[in-house]
Design an enzyme around this catalytic site. Structure first.
Site, short mmCIF file in Angstrom:
data_model
loop_
_atom_site.label_atom_id
_atom_site.label_comp_id
_atom_site.label_asym_id
_atom_site.label_seq_id
_atom_site.Cartn_x
_atom_site.Cartn_y
_atom_site.Cartn_z
N SER A 69 -25.78 64.74 13.20
CA SER A 69 -25.48 66.53 13.47
C SER A 69 -26.39 66.68 14.89
O SER A 69 -27.18 65.94 15.28
CB SER A 69 -26.16 67.16 12.47
OG SER A 69 -27.50 67.43 12.50
N SER A 139 -25.17 82.81 7.19
CA SER A 139 -24.54 81.67 6.52
C SER A 139 -24.48 80.41 7.19
O SER A 139 -23.29 79.69 6.61
CB SER A 139 -23.52 82.23 5.38
OG SER A 139 -23.89 83.14 4.48
N SER A 141 -25.78 77.80 6.37
CA SER A 141 -25.98 76.73 5.40
C SER A 141 -24.55 76.71 4.44
O SER A 141 -23.95 75.39 4.38
CB SER A 141 -27.14 77.07 4.39
OG SER A 141 -27.18 78.18 4.02
N GLU A 173 -26.87 73.99 -2.87
CA GLU A 173 -27.90 74.81 -2.44
C GLU A 173 -29.11 75.11 -3.12
O GLU A 173 -30.12 75.13 -3.02
CB GLU A 173 -27.24 76.11 -1.70
CG GLU A 173 -28.11 77.15 -1.37
CD GLU A 173 -27.69 77.77 0.13
OE1 GLU A 173 -26.65 77.34 0.60
OE2 GLU A 173 -28.47 78.32 0.71
N ASP A 185 -21.65 83.62 -0.30
CA ASP A 185 -21.44 82.95 1.08
C ASP A 185 -20.42 82.09 0.97
O ASP A 185 -19.54 81.92 1.88
CB ASP A 185 -22.90 82.16 1.71
CG ASP A 185 -24.02 83.42 1.51
OD1 ASP A 185 -23.66 84.40 1.29
OD2 ASP A 185 -25.08 82.97 1.36
#
Ligand code: GLA
Length: 394
Positions: A69, A139, A141, A173, A185
């Site tokens: 990433s 958000s 994540s 999560e 989310d």
């Protein structure tokens, strides 16, 4: 300006030395109203924003997952069968997967745990890129979880629908990252649509798209990212959740969803002051979500300003999850002409949103910058977001 989709494809090629087989993306979210109501089985009204996380993916010939990433220099590699070994009840200890990779790997783990048949699926190379700001309460994540979830669901042909993928993201999560968060989310990221908010009943998971009509009304949503970092795996978020559960139990309710505004005087007699104020926030916030939906449908977005303001006051005074920077952002925006403003997301930092007439945007941005300067706070990042489509294959 290069398109972030090209960046993601190029990033994949640079790391894995071949072209990717496909690209998926999922947005971050802003919550218009309905904060800390999701894990109380209540109502939320978020929308997906025009900031996205992209996943470029290539199928492998073995059963290894390799993930790279733009968040970290190192790629992470794990045999799928080792990751899934925890799927028969044992779960990966929070943090065992390490840093940012807990989000994408947690999704693969959660798919296995949910009973999806992964016994014959191929390994994958994944490259993740994103323009959702990290730690801003938007958000980032969930955007990772939902883009990866949708990609794995497609490429492994699992046939899960979007609500099921939202639950997979939440499970990743909660367990792999260790943050006791709700379903809002991931639902916004997967169910969002351009110019609409997602009205979600977090008990039944029924959802409806509600038109926002911001452009027609000459309005915009301004995000004010205070730069104050928060983390929901530690501290205040979990404490607030525990207080809500305590309050519901003391009132004989299975969740605060079942407590109405009319019952608050009784709650005040039964509960200690702090627990009562936590309960009052959730109960009144649920009602504000319903009121906001009703106003959007009748008068349009011009009419919801006071509800946003009331939501912020409730989070500041009753739920006590705001910080001075968020309060300053909200007060300054409203003082400079915003129709309404509130902190958004889990709190303890992150961003506020302001509902603003387009013609007032730059004046309000300058006012917020100046106010932060006068208080010697770091300069906030202010930008407009528009309600956008949810996760998709690109
Ligand atoms: C975070 C969590 C959500 C929700 C909000 C508060 O964003 O991830 O599930 O609880 O806080 O509304």
């Amino acid at each position: 300006m290069t398109d972030i989709r090209d960046d993601a494809r190029a990033g994949f090629e640079a790391v894995f030395g071949r072209a990717s087989d496909g690209l998926w993306s999922a947005p971050g979210r802003v919550n218009l109203i309905g904060e800390h109501t999701d894990y109380n089985e209540g109502f939320v009204l978020p929308f997906a924003i025009d900031r996205r996380t992209l996943v470029a993916l290539g199928v492998r010939e073995d059963r290894t997952l390799r993930i790279a990433s733009t968040f970290a220099d190192e790629a992470v590699e794990i045999p799928l069968d080792e990751l899934l070994a925890g799927a028969d009840g044992a779960v990966p200890a929070p943090g065992a997967l390490g840093g940012w990779s807990a989000y994408p790997l947690g999704v693969a783990w959660a798919l296995g745990e949910s009973g999806a048949d992964l016994s014959a699926v191929p390994g994958l190379d994944l490259f993740i890129d994103s323009d959702v700001p990290v730690g801003a309460g938007l958000s980032s994540s969930a955007a990772i979880e939902c883009s990866v979830g949708l990609a794995l669901n497609d490429v492994w042909r699992l046939g899960l629908d979007r609500p099921a993928l939202a639950s997979i993201g939440q499970r990743a999560e909660n367990v792999a990252v260790g943050a006791p968060t709700g379903i809002m989310d991931q639902s916004a990221s997967l169910l969002g649509a351009a110019d609409h908010a997602v009205f979600l009943d977090c008990r039944t998971l029924d959802s409806e798209l509600v038109p926002l009509g911001l452009d027609e009304a000459g309005l915009a949503i301004l995000v004010i990212d205070t730069g104050v970092k928060h983390a929901h795996a530690t501290g205040g978020y979990g404490e607030r959740r525990a207080a809500c559960e305590r309050g519901a139990a003391a009132l004989g309710a299975s969740s605060l969803r079942d407590v109405t505004v009319d019952e608050l005087p009784r709650a005040q007699r039964l509960l200690d002051d702090v627990t009562f104020r936590r309960v009052r926030h959730v109960v009144t916030e649920n009602q504000r979500v319903l009121d906001t939906v009703a106003v959007l449908r009748t008068q349009g977005a011009t009419g919801i300003g006071e509800l946003l303001d009331a939501s912020h006051r409730s989070m500041r005074d009753d739920f006590e999850i705001s910080v001075p920077e968020l309060d300053l952002a909200v007060e300054t925006a409203v003082g400079a002409g915003a129709l309404g403003a509130r902190m958004t997301g889990g709190g303890f930092g992150g961003s506020a949103i302001a509902l603003v007439r387009v013609g007032d945007l730059s004046r309000i941005q300058v006012a917020v910058d100046n106010a932060f300067g006068e208080h010697a706070y770091g300069q906030p990042d202010t930008f407009v977001v528009s309600a956008s489509d949810g996760a998709t294959r690109n």
